[in-house]
Design an enzyme around this catalytic site. Structure first.
Site, PDB file in Angstrom:
ATOM      1  N   ARG A  72      27.916 100.936  82.003  1.00  0.00           N
ATOM      2  CA  ARG A  72      27.514  99.993  80.963  1.00  0.00           C
ATOM      3  C   ARG A  72      27.825  98.530  81.302  1.00  0.00           C
ATOM      4  O   ARG A  72      26.976  97.649  81.147  1.00  0.00           O
ATOM      5  CB  ARG A  72      28.207 100.332  79.626  1.00  0.00           C
ATOM      6  CG  ARG A  72      27.517 101.391  78.821  1.00  0.00           C
ATOM      7  CD  ARG A  72      28.525 102.233  78.085  1.00  0.00           C
ATOM      8  NE  ARG A  72      29.299 102.968  79.058  1.00  0.00           N
ATOM      9  CZ  ARG A  72      28.918 104.152  79.562  1.00  0.00           C
ATOM     10  NH1 ARG A  72      27.836 104.717  79.128  1.00  0.00           N
ATOM     11  NH2 ARG A  72      29.632 104.774  80.490  1.00  0.00           N
ATOM     12  N   THR A  73      29.027  98.266  81.752  1.00  0.00           N
ATOM     13  CA  THR A  73      29.407  96.867  81.961  1.00  0.00           C
ATOM     14  C   THR A  73      28.614  96.270  83.127  1.00  0.00           C
ATOM     15  O   THR A  73      28.050  95.184  83.017  1.00  0.00           O
ATOM     16  CB  THR A  73      30.932  96.764  82.203  1.00  0.00           C
ATOM     17  OG1 THR A  73      31.586  97.586  81.240  1.00  0.00           O
ATOM     18  CG2 THR A  73      31.412  95.346  82.070  1.00  0.00           C
ATOM     19  N   LYS A 100      36.888  96.271 104.894  1.00  0.00           N
ATOM     20  CA  LYS A 100      37.367  96.061 106.273  1.00  0.00           C
ATOM     21  C   LYS A 100      38.731  95.380 106.281  1.00  0.00           C
ATOM     22  O   LYS A 100      39.225  94.983 107.317  1.00  0.00           O
ATOM     23  CB  LYS A 100      36.356  95.170 107.029  1.00  0.00           C
ATOM     24  CG  LYS A 100      35.011  95.831 107.253  1.00  0.00           C
ATOM     25  CD  LYS A 100      34.084  94.948 108.084  1.00  0.00           C
ATOM     26  CE  LYS A 100      33.187  94.130 107.209  1.00  0.00           C
ATOM     27  NZ  LYS A 100      32.253  93.266 107.918  1.00  0.00           N
ATOM     28  N   ARG A 121      35.498  93.405  87.616  1.00  0.00           N
ATOM     29  CA  ARG A 121      36.271  94.557  87.112  1.00  0.00           C
ATOM     30  C   ARG A 121      37.203  95.000  88.231  1.00  0.00           C
ATOM     31  O   ARG A 121      36.808  95.088  89.385  1.00  0.00           O
ATOM     32  CB  ARG A 121      35.357  95.715  86.725  1.00  0.00           C
ATOM     33  CG  ARG A 121      36.148  96.995  86.463  1.00  0.00           C
ATOM     34  CD  ARG A 121      35.330  98.082  85.872  1.00  0.00           C
ATOM     35  NE  ARG A 121      35.021  97.787  84.479  1.00  0.00           N
ATOM     36  CZ  ARG A 121      34.448  98.670  83.657  1.00  0.00           C
ATOM     37  NH1 ARG A 121      34.126  99.871  84.092  1.00  0.00           N
ATOM     38  NH2 ARG A 121      34.192  98.355  82.407  1.00  0.00           N
ATOM     39  N   HIS A 150      39.664  94.289  78.056  1.00  0.00           N
ATOM     40  CA  HIS A 150      38.217  94.403  78.278  1.00  0.00           C
ATOM     41  C   HIS A 150      37.557  93.550  77.176  1.00  0.00           C
ATOM     42  O   HIS A 150      36.942  94.070  76.250  1.00  0.00           O
ATOM     43  CB  HIS A 150      37.811  95.870  78.172  1.00  0.00           C
ATOM     44  CG  HIS A 150      36.465  96.186  78.742  1.00  0.00           C
ATOM     45  ND1 HIS A 150      35.582  95.223  79.193  1.00  0.00           N
ATOM     46  CD2 HIS A 150      35.848  97.387  78.940  1.00  0.00           C
ATOM     47  CE1 HIS A 150      34.487  95.826  79.628  1.00  0.00           C
ATOM     48  NE2 HIS A 150      34.614  97.127  79.494  1.00  0.00           N
TER      49      HIS A 150
END
Ligand code: CP
Length: 323
Positions: A72-73, A100, A121, A150
């Site tokens: 969703r986000t 890396k 996120r 959030h």
């Protein structure tokens, strides 16, 4: 995990002016800023619903930097930019040079050279706030930092609540489930504390009660709230039932086993709710709400709540990038 600090406060307040500001915490918001955001959200919903071409963010590029899975986000921020004529750079940890061994600092400084805003996120509390300190030229939006916050989820949750109940001050909001590791609860509880008449019940197994910092945050603001174990004690009074997932990714395996499957919302429970109430979930759900509830008119989680996620994020992007 138990003593991990989850909230950082004292960020720059929005004070009705979003332009160029980082969006890191619910604590940045006041009622004026929320009113402005939700007014623009109405305009954004009209753009999306009527498939009106918009070039409000034409020429703007947002980087979506996701170090945790998301449907969703990630999807709604990506769609929001495109709805408004902007573009996105979409990165996950495996597709960036962090795989890396490149540092988080170098990654942020690189992407800020390519875009106008970064949405992040990350599984660690405070990491998005750290990115905001590193980035010198572009605003940062917190799309979830570990068990911390959030805020954009909480903003569209509040928008969804206000669609049904314009007077938030009179509501009884019941959070139900695993609360200790569930960042949308932290951020939404902080936003709800802007409404002094609200009543909040936190219902959870005793091992995963509301985070102590959020508890103190509400106490300091004289919010009326209680902690309970048995949902039957409050289900008949709830205007909003907000159900949570057991966050397997953040729980020690032993605790996860103790909690998973120990609570759920089914028809029997929903039958005890008021006719005029709503059932919310940030999603994804993993068995906490029976699918037999999905067609109940009170269930908004896969309907208005999800759609509002895109509308509110469109508004936020517009306000942060263009004012
Ligand atoms: N509600 C929410 O943040 O969902 P995702 O994890 O799918 O983005």
């Amino acid at each position: 995990m138990k003593n991990q600090k989850v909230l950082t406060t004292n960020y720059t307040k929005i004070n009705g002016d979003f332009k160029g500001k980082d969006i890191l915490s619910s604590e940045q918001f006041d009622l004026l800023s929320i009113k402005k955001l939700f007014s623009v959200t109405g305009q954004m919903a009209a753009i999306a619903k009527n498939a009106r071409p918009s070039d409000l963010l034409k020429g703007k590029i947002s980087t979506l930097l996701f170090f945790e899975p998301s449907s969703r986000t990630f999807g709604s921020f990506s769609a929001s930019m495109k709805q408004l004529g902007g573009q996105t750079i979409e990165m996950t940890i495996s597709s960036s040079s962090m795989a890396k061994g490149e540092s988080f600092e170098d990654t942020i400084r690189t992407y800020e050279a390519y875009c106008d805003l970064i949405v992040i996120r990350h599984p660690e509390v405070g990491s998005v706030q750290k990115a905001a300190e590193i980035a010198k030229y572009v605003p940062i939006i917190n799309a979830g930092d570990g068990i911390g916050e959030h805020p954009t989820q909480a903003l569209y949750d509040l928008y969804t609540i206000k669609e049904k109940f314009p007077n938030v001050n009179k509501l009884h909001v019941v959070f139900f489930g695993e609360l200790a590791h569930y960042r949308p609860v932290n951020s939404l509880a902080m936003l709800l504390s802007l409404y002094p008449g609200i009543k909040i019940s936190f219902v959870s197994p005793p091992q995963v009660k509301l985070n102590q910092e959020v508890y103190s945050y509400l106490k300091e603001r004289n919010i009326q709230f209680q902690e309970l174990v048995n949902i039957d004690d409050v289900i008949g009074e709830a205007d909003v039932l907000y159900v949570t997932r057991v966050k397997k990714e953040f729980l020690p395996a032993k605790l996860y086993k103790q909690i998973q499957g120990k609570y759920s919302v089914d028809k029997k429970l929903v039958n005890k709710m008021k006719k005029e109430s709503i059932i919310m979930h940030a999603l994804p759900r993993v068995g906490e709400i029976s699918t037999e509830i999905d067609n109940d008119p009170r269930a908004v989680y896969l309907k208005a709540q999800v759609r509002n996620g895109m509308y509110v994020r469109m508004a936020l992007l517009k306000l942060v990038l263009k004012g």
